[in-house]
Design a protein around this motif. Structure first.
Motif, PDB file in Angstrom:
ATOM      1  N   PRO A 186      19.887 -40.570  -5.050  1.00  0.00           N
ATOM      2  CA  PRO A 186      19.374 -41.766  -5.726  1.00  0.00           C
ATOM      3  C   PRO A 186      18.486 -41.421  -6.923  1.00  0.00           C
ATOM      4  CG  PRO A 186      18.187 -41.399  -3.683  1.00  0.00           C
ATOM      5  CD  PRO A 186      19.328 -40.420  -3.690  1.00  0.00           C
ATOM      6  N   ASP A 187      18.462 -42.320  -7.897  1.00  0.00           N
ATOM      7  CA  ASP A 187      17.673 -42.092  -9.109  1.00  0.00           C
ATOM      8  C   ASP A 187      16.181 -41.986  -8.813  1.00  0.00           C
ATOM      9  OD1 ASP A 187      19.959 -42.124 -10.669  1.00  0.00           O
ATOM     10  OD2 ASP A 187      19.813 -44.272 -11.093  1.00  0.00           O
ATOM     11  N   ASN A 188      15.726 -42.622  -7.741  1.00  0.00           N
ATOM     12  CA  ASN A 188      14.296 -42.615  -7.437  1.00  0.00           C
ATOM     13  C   ASN A 188      13.861 -41.424  -6.595  1.00  0.00           C
ATOM     14  OD1 ASN A 188      15.511 -43.401  -5.043  1.00  0.00           O
ATOM     15  ND2 ASN A 188      14.107 -45.107  -4.632  1.00  0.00           N
ATOM     16  N   PRO A 205      20.389 -36.456 -10.569  1.00  0.00           N
ATOM     17  CA  PRO A 205      19.729 -37.431 -11.438  1.00  0.00           C
ATOM     18  C   PRO A 205      18.552 -36.794 -12.165  1.00  0.00           C
ATOM     19  CG  PRO A 205      19.083 -37.791  -9.161  1.00  0.00           C
ATOM     20  CD  PRO A 205      20.159 -36.740  -9.139  1.00  0.00           C
ATOM     21  N   ASP A 206      18.176 -37.370 -13.298  1.00  0.00           N
ATOM     22  CA  ASP A 206      17.047 -36.828 -14.061  1.00  0.00           C
ATOM     23  C   ASP A 206      15.769 -36.821 -13.243  1.00  0.00           C
ATOM     24  OD1 ASP A 206      18.673 -36.433 -16.246  1.00  0.00           O
ATOM     25  OD2 ASP A 206      18.177 -38.357 -17.180  1.00  0.00           O
ATOM     26  N   GLY A 207      15.679 -37.717 -12.267  1.00  0.00           N
ATOM     27  CA  GLY A 207      14.471 -37.801 -11.448  1.00  0.00           C
ATOM     28  C   GLY A 207      14.157 -36.534 -10.690  1.00  0.00           C
ATOM     29  N   ILE A 208      15.136 -35.642 -10.565  1.00  0.00           N
ATOM     30  CA  ILE A 208      14.914 -34.398  -9.824  1.00  0.00           C
ATOM     31  C   ILE A 208      13.799 -33.583 -10.479  1.00  0.00           C
ATOM     32  CG2 ILE A 208      16.500 -32.808 -11.007  1.00  0.00           C
ATOM     33  CD1 ILE A 208      16.673 -33.259  -7.254  1.00  0.00           C
ATOM     34  N   GLU A 209      13.619 -33.759 -11.795  1.00  0.00           N
ATOM     35  CA  GLU A 209      12.626 -32.965 -12.520  1.00  0.00           C
ATOM     36  C   GLU A 209      11.189 -33.364 -12.162  1.00  0.00           C
ATOM     37  OE1 GLU A 209      11.983 -34.915 -16.821  1.00  0.00           O
ATOM     38  OE2 GLU A 209      14.081 -34.443 -16.394  1.00  0.00           O
ATOM     39  N   GLU A 217      27.164 -29.619 -14.070  1.00  0.00           N
ATOM     40  CA  GLU A 217      26.079 -29.337 -14.992  1.00  0.00           C
ATOM     41  C   GLU A 217      24.757 -29.648 -14.307  1.00  0.00           C
ATOM     42  OE1 GLU A 217      26.336 -31.777 -18.434  1.00  0.00           O
ATOM     43  OE2 GLU A 217      26.264 -33.661 -17.328  1.00  0.00           O
ATOM     44  N   LEU A 218      23.679 -29.140 -14.911  1.00  0.00           N
ATOM     45  CA  LEU A 218      22.341 -29.375 -14.398  1.00  0.00           C
ATOM     46  C   LEU A 218      21.531 -30.149 -15.427  1.00  0.00           C
ATOM     47  CD1 LEU A 218      21.397 -25.848 -12.960  1.00  0.00           C
ATOM     48  CD2 LEU A 218      22.241 -27.822 -11.676  1.00  0.00           C
ATOM     49  N   PRO A 219      20.638 -31.028 -14.969  1.00  0.00           N
ATOM     50  CA  PRO A 219      19.707 -31.657 -15.900  1.00  0.00           C
ATOM     51  C   PRO A 219      18.614 -30.666 -16.269  1.00  0.00           C
ATOM     52  CG  PRO A 219      19.189 -32.336 -13.674  1.00  0.00           C
ATOM     53  CD  PRO A 219      20.429 -31.475 -13.585  1.00  0.00           C
ATOM     54  N   ASP A 220      17.660 -31.106 -17.050  1.00  0.00           N
ATOM     55  CA  ASP A 220      16.509 -30.280 -17.385  1.00  0.00           C
ATOM     56  C   ASP A 220      15.674 -30.075 -16.119  1.00  0.00           C
ATOM     57  OD1 ASP A 220      14.194 -29.129 -18.304  1.00  0.00           O
ATOM     58  OD2 ASP A 220      13.974 -30.452 -20.027  1.00  0.00           O
TER      59      ASP A 220
END
Length: 286
Positions: free
Chosen positions: A95-97, A118-122, A139-142
């Motif tokens: 989930p995004d959260n 999701p970007d929230g992982i950061e 792929e991986l996010p930042d």
């Protein structure tokens, strides 16, 4: 005696559990609604509840460890507990959260079917362990903000590249990247000077970055089964006029690359003088 009443918080969890963390667990269940892992339904209510979702460890009301590894050995037929269920119960989404689990220290998600993070992982900046092995990641996010990561497991995915920000993971000691589709490694990897284990085997690498010479604390380096034709001279140190490799390196596996002995002098081309290893079989053209 009367049955003791369980005090509930505002989110209908036992009193003292953080409702934000409970909400994230509910989101995990909701975005994977096609997956009903009935073996988790410990109270046999027919509804998977947040506190039943995976293996959890809480501290002072906050979730600090979450294990959602897929384990086929515990998924049994609902109407016949003695028989394994052949259905696919792997998770497909995060989930995004997820970033609201701000006290999380360990997250295990291997053997699922995750295509992306999701970007929230950061925002999970307290993570020490992140295990995503054997998924479908392309792929991986930042992830450069995960500066407390000690172990990062990304093996057996479909990654073709890594974000440059991986070089910000200054606490990383063990990194598993084997069995992906990596064609190159960013030079920023050389910033990970605490790294002790680095698995790069079974990819499509043609070279290693010069910056790999900065990884002076490596104890294990596996680059087997790639297409590497030379090894950087930066891996050699000149100590008292004697060329040596990483002093603490115990395992260096380089077989099945393209380190070829074109001069027939017994020494493959592209091998620095400090490397005295068993080169193993190499995929060289006749």
């Amino acid at each position: 005696p009367e049955k003791e009443e369980t005090l509930l918080s505002d989110c209908s969890a036992p009193y003292g559990y953080d409702c934000g963390d409970i909400a994230v667990l509910q989101s995990f269940i909701d975005v994977n609604s096609q997956v009903f892992r009935h073996y988790m339904d410990y109270n046999a209510s027919g509804i998977l509840e947040p506190l039943e979702f995976g293996y959890q460890i809480w501290d002072k009301g906050r979730l600090i460890q979450l294990n959602l590894n897929y384990s086929p050995n515990v998924i049994m037929q609902q109407d016949n507990p003695s028989e394994l269920d052949a259905a696919n119960y792997r998770l497909t989404d995060i989930p995004d959260n997820v970033g609201e689990l701000t006290e999380l220290e360990s997250l295990w998600l291997h053997d699922n079917e995750l295509y992306y993070l999701p970007d929230g992982i950061e925002l999970l900046t307290k993570l020490n362990i992140l295990d995503l092995a054997n998924n479908l990641l392309i792929e991986l996010p930042d992830i450069g903000s995960l500066v407390n990561l000690n172990r990062l497991v990304l093996s057996y995915n479909h990654l073709a590249s890594l974000p440059t920000s991986i070089g910000n993971l200054a606490s990383l000691e063990r990194l598993w990247l084997q069995h992906n589709k990596l064609e190159f490694i960013p030079g920023s990897l050389g910033n990970l000077i605490q790294l002790e284990w680095l698995y790069l085997n079974d990819n499509f690498l043609q070279a290693l970055p010069e910056e790999i010479g900065n990884l002076i604390n490596l104890k294990l380096l596996n680059i087997e089964n790639n297409m590497i034709s030379f090894i950087p001279e930066s891996m050699c140190n000149d100590i008292n006029s004697s060329l040596t490799m990483y002093e603490g390196l115990e395992t260096f596996s380089i077989g099945n690359n393209k380190l070829c002995d074109n001069n027939n002098d017994g020494i493959p081309e592209g091998i620095p003088a400090c490397i005295e290893e068993d080169y193993g079989n190499q995929n060289c053209a006749n």
